[in-house]
Scaffold this motif. Structure first.
Motif, mmCIF file in Angstrom:
data_model
loop_
_atom_site.group_PDB
_atom_site.id
_atom_site.type_symbol
_atom_site.label_atom_id
_atom_site.label_comp_id
_atom_site.label_asym_id
_atom_site.label_seq_id
_atom_site.Cartn_x
_atom_site.Cartn_y
_atom_site.Cartn_z
ATOM 1 N N UNK A 191 0.830 -1.207 0.000
ATOM 2 C CA UNK A 191 0.000 0.000 0.000
ATOM 3 C C UNK A 191 0.863 1.256 0.000
ATOM 4 N N UNK A 192 1.992 1.220 0.723
ATOM 5 C CA UNK A 192 2.918 2.353 0.752
ATOM 6 C C UNK A 192 3.443 2.638 -0.655
ATOM 7 N N UNK A 193 3.903 1.580 -1.336
ATOM 8 C CA UNK A 193 4.444 1.758 -2.685
ATOM 9 C C UNK A 193 3.386 2.312 -3.637
ATOM 10 N N UNK A 194 2.172 1.808 -3.536
ATOM 11 C CA UNK A 194 1.109 2.291 -4.403
ATOM 12 C C UNK A 194 0.791 3.751 -4.117
ATOM 13 N N UNK A 195 0.853 4.138 -2.845
ATOM 14 C CA UNK A 195 0.548 5.519 -2.470
ATOM 15 C C UNK A 195 1.590 6.495 -2.993
ATOM 16 N N UNK A 196 2.782 5.994 -3.322
ATOM 17 C CA UNK A 196 3.841 6.856 -3.838
ATOM 18 C C UNK A 196 3.859 6.922 -5.361
ATOM 19 N N UNK A 197 2.911 6.283 -5.998
ATOM 20 C CA UNK A 197 2.793 6.416 -7.437
ATOM 21 C C UNK A 197 2.240 7.803 -7.768
ATOM 22 N N UNK A 204 -2.249 13.636 -2.620
ATOM 23 C CA UNK A 204 -1.706 13.996 -1.308
ATOM 24 C C UNK A 204 -1.167 15.426 -1.331
ATOM 25 N N UNK A 205 -0.483 15.785 -2.410
ATOM 26 C CA UNK A 205 0.091 17.121 -2.507
ATOM 27 C C UNK A 205 -0.975 18.212 -2.511
ATOM 28 N N UNK A 206 -2.190 17.835 -2.898
ATOM 29 C CA UNK A 206 -3.272 18.814 -2.937
ATOM 30 C C UNK A 206 -4.152 18.758 -1.689
ATOM 31 N N UNK A 207 -3.763 17.945 -0.718
ATOM 32 C CA UNK A 207 -4.571 17.816 0.494
ATOM 33 C C UNK A 207 -4.468 19.067 1.358
ATOM 34 N N UNK A 208 -5.428 19.233 2.238
ATOM 35 C CA UNK A 208 -5.469 20.415 3.096
ATOM 36 C C UNK A 208 -4.226 20.529 3.961
#
Length: 254
Positions: A191-197, A204-208
């Protein structure tokens, strides 16, 4: 101090991780097995050993280092269309991961796991391990959008002959150990690797939280006290100038 919350620093000093009571002895056992097998591994490489001899070293690391019982967790029984994988890891009497072994000097690539993919598909397994004794790769079979096929995604990639990567090798192979699989650590690594795609990382970069952190850092760097709409301005800059538009879904676009 509670062992469940002990903070430990890796030997590289690059990051801090949280260990739990079962993790330290597992890592120590794996490191000891890799060290013990480094001599036989070097000998296999030197004489360009065949697949059969390589298979014996692989079985030792799977059993001694990763704690898979040769009599309960490993089997050679899986076949498909007259072809078979070298080993298979089973959990609760079900196939967890076919293990494909190649000769010590053979280069490894995605073509080497075709038989393993067929075996995994027939038995509902999501993982494949490919190794030549020196190189260890673990692939997750990610379902495609059509739900009818899968594609292998590389999650673990290790070269045991890379002395500079000793600590990283242990950390990576740790996720393949019997205990780590049981505790869900291989799954969380996936899940970590997928989240870094690219696409999920763009979200994530656009999160509050990230927008707020960027705003505060820019305020600090410029001395600007802030103004109405500055958070929206940061979000717009991230979206339009930093993140490629192609990574945003239609729902996230303007």
């Amino acid at each position: 101090m509670d062992a469940e919350a002990t903070q430990v620093m890796t030997r590289t000093g690059q990051f801090t991780t949280t260990t739990v009571s079962w993790e330290t002895p597992v890592r120590s056992r794996l490191a000891a097995a890799i060290d013990r097998l480094s001599g036989p591994l070097a000998e296999l490489v030197e004489r360009d050993a065949n697949e059969g001899d390589t298979r014996m070293l692989v079985a030792d690391l799977l059993s001694v280092g990763m704690n898979y019982s040769k009599y309960q967790d490993l089997t050679t029984e899986y076949r498909t269309g007259g072809e078979s994988v070298d080993y298979a890891i089973v959990r609760d009497d079900e196939l967890f991961a076919p293990v494909e072994v190649k000769g010590i000097a053979q280069d490894l690539d995605i073509r080497n796991i075709q038989t393993a993919r067929r075996v995994a598909a027939e038995h509902g397994a999501e993982w494949i391990v490919l190794t030549n004794g020196r190189l260890w790769k673990a692939y997750h079979l990610r379902p495609d959008e059509d739900g009818e096929s899968t594609r292998p995604v590389l999650i673990v990639d290790v070269d045991l002959m890379d002395a500079d990567a000793h600590d990283r090798n242990i950390d990576a192979l740790f996720h393949l150990t019997h205990e780590a699989v049981e505790h869900g650590r291989l799954e969380t690594l996936r899940r970590w690797n997928e989240a870094l795609e690219a696409a999920p990382l763009a979200a994530v970069l656009r999160s509050e939280a990230v927008v707020a952190a960027v705003r505060e850092e820019v305020r600090r760097a410029t001395g600007h006290p802030g103004h109405l709409g500055d958070a929206d301005q940061v979000l717009r800059a991230l979206t339009e100038d930093v993140i490629a538009r192609g990574l945003l879904s239609e729902d996230d676009g303007e």
